[in-house]
Design a protein around this motif. Sequence first.
Motif, PDB file in Angstrom:
ATOM      1  N   PRO A  36      55.448  45.422  44.565  1.00  0.00           N
ATOM      2  CA  PRO A  36      54.942  46.468  43.664  1.00  0.00           C
ATOM      3  C   PRO A  36      53.589  47.049  44.120  1.00  0.00           C
ATOM      4  O   PRO A  36      52.766  46.333  44.700  1.00  0.00           O
ATOM      5  CB  PRO A  36      54.809  45.734  42.330  1.00  0.00           C
ATOM      6  N   ASP A  37      53.390  48.338  43.834  1.00  0.00           N
ATOM      7  CA  ASP A  37      52.210  49.060  44.339  1.00  0.00           C
ATOM      8  C   ASP A  37      50.887  48.436  43.908  1.00  0.00           C
ATOM      9  O   ASP A  37      49.937  48.398  44.676  1.00  0.00           O
ATOM     10  CB  ASP A  37      52.253  50.528  43.876  1.00  0.00           C
ATOM     11  N   PHE A  38      50.817  47.944  42.653  1.00  0.00           N
ATOM     12  CA  PHE A  38      49.513  47.420  42.215  1.00  0.00           C
ATOM     13  C   PHE A  38      49.135  46.168  43.008  1.00  0.00           C
ATOM     14  O   PHE A  38      47.958  45.870  43.197  1.00  0.00           O
ATOM     15  CB  PHE A  38      49.496  47.164  40.697  1.00  0.00           C
ATOM     16  N   ILE A  39      50.127  45.457  43.517  1.00  0.00           N
ATOM     17  CA  ILE A  39      49.845  44.270  44.339  1.00  0.00           C
ATOM     18  C   ILE A  39      49.336  44.728  45.708  1.00  0.00           C
ATOM     19  O   ILE A  39      48.331  44.226  46.223  1.00  0.00           O
ATOM     20  CB  ILE A  39      51.111  43.389  44.485  1.00  0.00           C
ATOM     21  N   LYS A  40      50.019  45.736  46.262  1.00  0.00           N
ATOM     22  CA  LYS A  40      49.580  46.249  47.570  1.00  0.00           C
ATOM     23  C   LYS A  40      48.153  46.801  47.466  1.00  0.00           C
ATOM     24  O   LYS A  40      47.332  46.623  48.367  1.00  0.00           O
ATOM     25  CB  LYS A  40      50.539  47.349  48.044  1.00  0.00           C
ATOM     26  N   ALA A  41      47.859  47.453  46.327  1.00  0.00           N
ATOM     27  CA  ALA A  41      46.538  48.081  46.156  1.00  0.00           C
ATOM     28  C   ALA A  41      45.429  47.025  46.214  1.00  0.00           C
ATOM     29  O   ALA A  41      44.346  47.289  46.751  1.00  0.00           O
ATOM     30  CB  ALA A  41      46.490  48.836  44.834  1.00  0.00           C
ATOM     31  N   ALA A  42      45.699  45.836  45.696  1.00  0.00           N
ATOM     32  CA  ALA A  42      44.665  44.788  45.706  1.00  0.00           C
ATOM     33  C   ALA A  42      44.311  44.414  47.147  1.00  0.00           C
ATOM     34  O   ALA A  42      43.142  44.174  47.469  1.00  0.00           O
ATOM     35  CB  ALA A  42      45.157  43.562  44.935  1.00  0.00           C
ATOM     36  N   ALA A  43      45.319  44.406  48.023  1.00  0.00           N
ATOM     37  CA  ALA A  43      45.055  44.064  49.432  1.00  0.00           C
ATOM     38  C   ALA A  43      44.313  45.198  50.126  1.00  0.00           C
ATOM     39  O   ALA A  43      43.376  44.964  50.898  1.00  0.00           O
ATOM     40  CB  ALA A  43      46.371  43.778  50.147  1.00  0.00           C
ATOM     41  N   VAL A  44      44.706  46.432  49.833  1.00  0.00           N
ATOM     42  CA  VAL A  44      44.063  47.588  50.468  1.00  0.00           C
ATOM     43  C   VAL A  44      42.587  47.636  50.061  1.00  0.00           C
ATOM     44  O   VAL A  44      41.696  47.840  50.891  1.00  0.00           O
ATOM     45  CB  VAL A  44      44.795  48.895  50.049  1.00  0.00           C
ATOM     46  N   GLU A  45      42.335  47.366  48.787  1.00  0.00           N
ATOM     47  CA  GLU A  45      40.946  47.397  48.308  1.00  0.00           C
ATOM     48  C   GLU A  45      40.106  46.344  49.049  1.00  0.00           C
ATOM     49  O   GLU A  45      38.969  46.610  49.443  1.00  0.00           O
ATOM     50  CB  GLU A  45      40.965  47.117  46.806  1.00  0.00           C
ATOM     51  N   ALA A  46      40.697  45.168  49.276  1.00  0.00           N
ATOM     52  CA  ALA A  46      39.952  44.119  49.994  1.00  0.00           C
ATOM     53  C   ALA A  46      39.601  44.579  51.408  1.00  0.00           C
ATOM     54  O   ALA A  46      38.491  44.344  51.895  1.00  0.00           O
ATOM     55  CB  ALA A  46      40.780  42.833  50.043  1.00  0.00           C
ATOM     56  N   LEU A  47      40.556  45.260  52.045  1.00  0.00           N
ATOM     57  CA  LEU A  47      40.296  45.776  53.393  1.00  0.00           C
ATOM     58  C   LEU A  47      39.191  46.819  53.357  1.00  0.00           C
ATOM     59  O   LEU A  47      38.263  46.787  54.171  1.00  0.00           O
ATOM     60  CB  LEU A  47      41.560  46.451  53.935  1.00  0.00           C
ATOM     61  N   GLU A  48      39.300  47.728  52.382  1.00  0.00           N
ATOM     62  CA  GLU A  48      38.298  48.795  52.293  1.00  0.00           C
ATOM     63  C   GLU A  48      36.905  48.230  52.044  1.00  0.00           C
ATOM     64  O   GLU A  48      35.908  48.788  52.467  1.00  0.00           O
ATOM     65  CB  GLU A  48      38.690  49.795  51.208  1.00  0.00           C
ATOM     66  N   GLN A  49      36.864  47.097  51.353  1.00  0.00           N
ATOM     67  CA  GLN A  49      35.553  46.488  51.092  1.00  0.00           C
ATOM     68  C   GLN A  49      35.134  45.530  52.209  1.00  0.00           C
ATOM     69  O   GLN A  49      34.198  44.753  52.063  1.00  0.00           O
ATOM     70  CB  GLN A  49      35.590  45.765  49.745  1.00  0.00           C
ATOM     71  N   ASN A  50      35.894  45.595  53.316  1.00  0.00           N
ATOM     72  CA  ASN A  50      35.564  44.789  54.505  1.00  0.00           C
ATOM     73  C   ASN A  50      35.587  43.286  54.276  1.00  0.00           C
ATOM     74  O   ASN A  50      34.791  42.554  54.856  1.00  0.00           O
ATOM     75  CB  ASN A  50      34.195  45.204  55.069  1.00  0.00           C
ATOM     76  N   TYR A  51      36.499  42.837  53.461  1.00  0.00           N
ATOM     77  CA  TYR A  51      36.676  41.384  53.308  1.00  0.00           C
ATOM     78  C   TYR A  51      37.546  40.884  54.461  1.00  0.00           C
ATOM     79  O   TYR A  51      38.716  40.561  54.271  1.00  0.00           O
ATOM     80  CB  TYR A  51      37.338  41.060  51.965  1.00  0.00           C
ATOM     81  N   THR A  52      36.994  40.877  55.640  1.00  0.00           N
ATOM     82  CA  THR A  52      37.823  40.543  56.798  1.00  0.00           C
ATOM     83  C   THR A  52      37.336  39.285  57.524  1.00  0.00           C
ATOM     84  O   THR A  52      37.724  39.028  58.652  1.00  0.00           O
ATOM     85  CB  THR A  52      37.820  41.726  57.790  1.00  0.00           C
ATOM     86  N   THR A  53      36.486  38.527  56.863  1.00  0.00           N
ATOM     87  CA  THR A  53      35.941  37.319  57.502  1.00  0.00           C
ATOM     88  C   THR A  53      36.814  36.100  57.177  1.00  0.00           C
ATOM     89  O   THR A  53      37.791  36.201  56.437  1.00  0.00           O
ATOM     90  CB  THR A  53      34.521  37.049  56.979  1.00  0.00           C
ATOM     91  N   TYR A  54      36.421  34.941  57.705  1.00  0.00           N
ATOM     92  CA  TYR A  54      37.090  33.694  57.316  1.00  0.00           C
ATOM     93  C   TYR A  54      36.991  33.532  55.803  1.00  0.00           C
ATOM     94  O   TYR A  54      36.037  34.018  55.166  1.00  0.00           O
ATOM     95  CB  TYR A  54      36.396  32.487  57.953  1.00  0.00           C
ATOM     96  N   THR A  55      37.950  32.809  55.262  1.00  0.00           N
ATOM     97  CA  THR A  55      37.948  32.581  53.802  1.00  0.00           C
ATOM     98  C   THR A  55      37.922  31.069  53.558  1.00  0.00           C
ATOM     99  O   THR A  55      38.197  30.299  54.482  1.00  0.00           O
ATOM    100  CB  THR A  55      39.227  33.175  53.175  1.00  0.00           C
ATOM    101  N   PRO A  56      37.625  30.631  52.323  1.00  0.00           N
ATOM    102  CA  PRO A  56      37.646  29.180  52.065  1.00  0.00           C
ATOM    103  C   PRO A  56      39.042  28.629  52.389  1.00  0.00           C
ATOM    104  O   PRO A  56      40.047  29.213  51.958  1.00  0.00           O
ATOM    105  CB  PRO A  56      37.369  29.084  50.566  1.00  0.00           C
ATOM    106  N   VAL A  57      39.110  27.532  53.137  1.00  0.00           N
ATOM    107  CA  VAL A  57      40.409  27.036  53.610  1.00  0.00           C
ATOM    108  C   VAL A  57      41.370  26.669  52.464  1.00  0.00           C
ATOM    109  O   VAL A  57      42.557  26.982  52.521  1.00  0.00           O
ATOM    110  CB  VAL A  57      40.225  25.883  54.624  1.00  0.00           C
ATOM    111  N   PRO A  58      40.912  26.044  51.381  1.00  0.00           N
ATOM    112  CA  PRO A  58      41.875  25.724  50.306  1.00  0.00           C
ATOM    113  C   PRO A  58      42.315  26.945  49.515  1.00  0.00           C
ATOM    114  O   PRO A  58      43.246  26.865  48.714  1.00  0.00           O
ATOM    115  CB  PRO A  58      41.101  24.776  49.375  1.00  0.00           C
ATOM    116  N   GLY A  59      41.661  28.061  49.733  1.00  0.00           N
ATOM    117  CA  GLY A  59      42.048  29.282  49.005  1.00  0.00           C
ATOM    118  C   GLY A  59      40.862  29.836  48.240  1.00  0.00           C
ATOM    119  O   GLY A  59      39.925  29.115  47.860  1.00  0.00           O
TER     120      GLY A  59
END
Length: 390
Positions: A36-59
């Motif tokens: 669904p589009d609203f799920i895809k939008a959450a990922a696109v927003e993260a990219l646009e905000q440059n959340y592209t670094t390592y993340t906490p390993v457990p989540g």
Amino acid sequence: MEESATIAMAKKSRELKSQGMDVISLSLGEPDFHTPDFIKAAAVEALEQNYTTYTPVPGYDDLREAIAHKFQRDNNLSYTKDQIVVSTGAKQSIANLVLSLINPDDEVIIPAPYWVSYLEIVKVAEGVPVVISAGIDKDFKITGADLEAAITPRTKLFMFSTPCNPTGSVYTKAELQDLARVLAKYPQVIAMSDEIYEHINFIGKHESLAQFPEIYNQVVTVNGVSKAWAMTGWRIGFVAGNALLVRAYGDVKDNSDSGQFLGIQKAGAAGLDEVSIPKAIAAKYSRRMDKLVGVLAKLGFQVRKPGAGFFLYMPAPKSATGPSGTVSFDSGEAFSQWMITEHLISTVPWDDCGSFVRFSVTFVSDKGEAGEAEVIAEVERRLSGWKFSF
Ligand code: PLP
């Protein structure tokens, strides 16, 4: 390790399709829904905000909180976020669990029919798979007595799925209670309850093994968003359980990946909160099952609509008699090969508990409900004129 029959059959169908053949694919278990589009939008927003670094390993905390909320909402299970680890799909969750628990020669009890990766990952860990059969007469489910008869001092893990892939069988609360009664007697045995098909349910409430307080600390529940939120390619799965076990699991993960991209985790958190998606997916596959069961039953197959999941699972015929004579099948594999070669219908053989075959209802049809009726009518047309013996 052996290649999974599902993947092998999917490969064969793709090959035939690329040669221009009109293959009907009834092999893969993958929703033919777009995320669904609203799920895809959450990922696109993260990219646009440059959340592209390592993340906490457990989540990411927000996702683990969404998962904790999901367990409370859907299963009445309380987990803190420290008891939850996010992984690359339910498959990696299972692999990490086995790798963190199993030493060479540890025994792992697996009821058959089972999802093939269970056995293969136990082999990687050099554990010993102890397969116990749950035949058609028991609706493919084991009892507490069956489990107890297989437990030895070397047993470390019991792994099963409810709802089950391939059978679609769903354990009732009483049946799980019976397993819990036995597990409680053997606190050294950990149980992995794979509930990835929880929401593709046609019979009402899903029951979780971890609900029984006496074994809450022995159970690791595996789940994810792949099947019910149409997110197979995003690769988000998770485990929840005893904090100590989950920490050992986290250590394996820590040393084999460095967390998942934040965008997919944000997408997962957005999806988990929206329960209307699994409902729509389950309704579609329930309708398709009714139709395909009708066709296969008319052809003589011993088939029933399962309680859940994407699959119709049934004994493979011993022979087929039709326009070109009689063909005998000594296994589900032989029958599936004949189906793809003679009829261009891909199914998956499943021979771990006798000669069986699995038909998936997640085939792709671009024409909505009318299109799915056409696909099922085409299956009937291709098999008509053949008489099957069992
Ligand atoms: N468990 C079972 C029983 C499955 O059938 C599957 C997928 O086919 C998985 C786990 C893996 O799910 P995921 O795609 O999230 O890795």
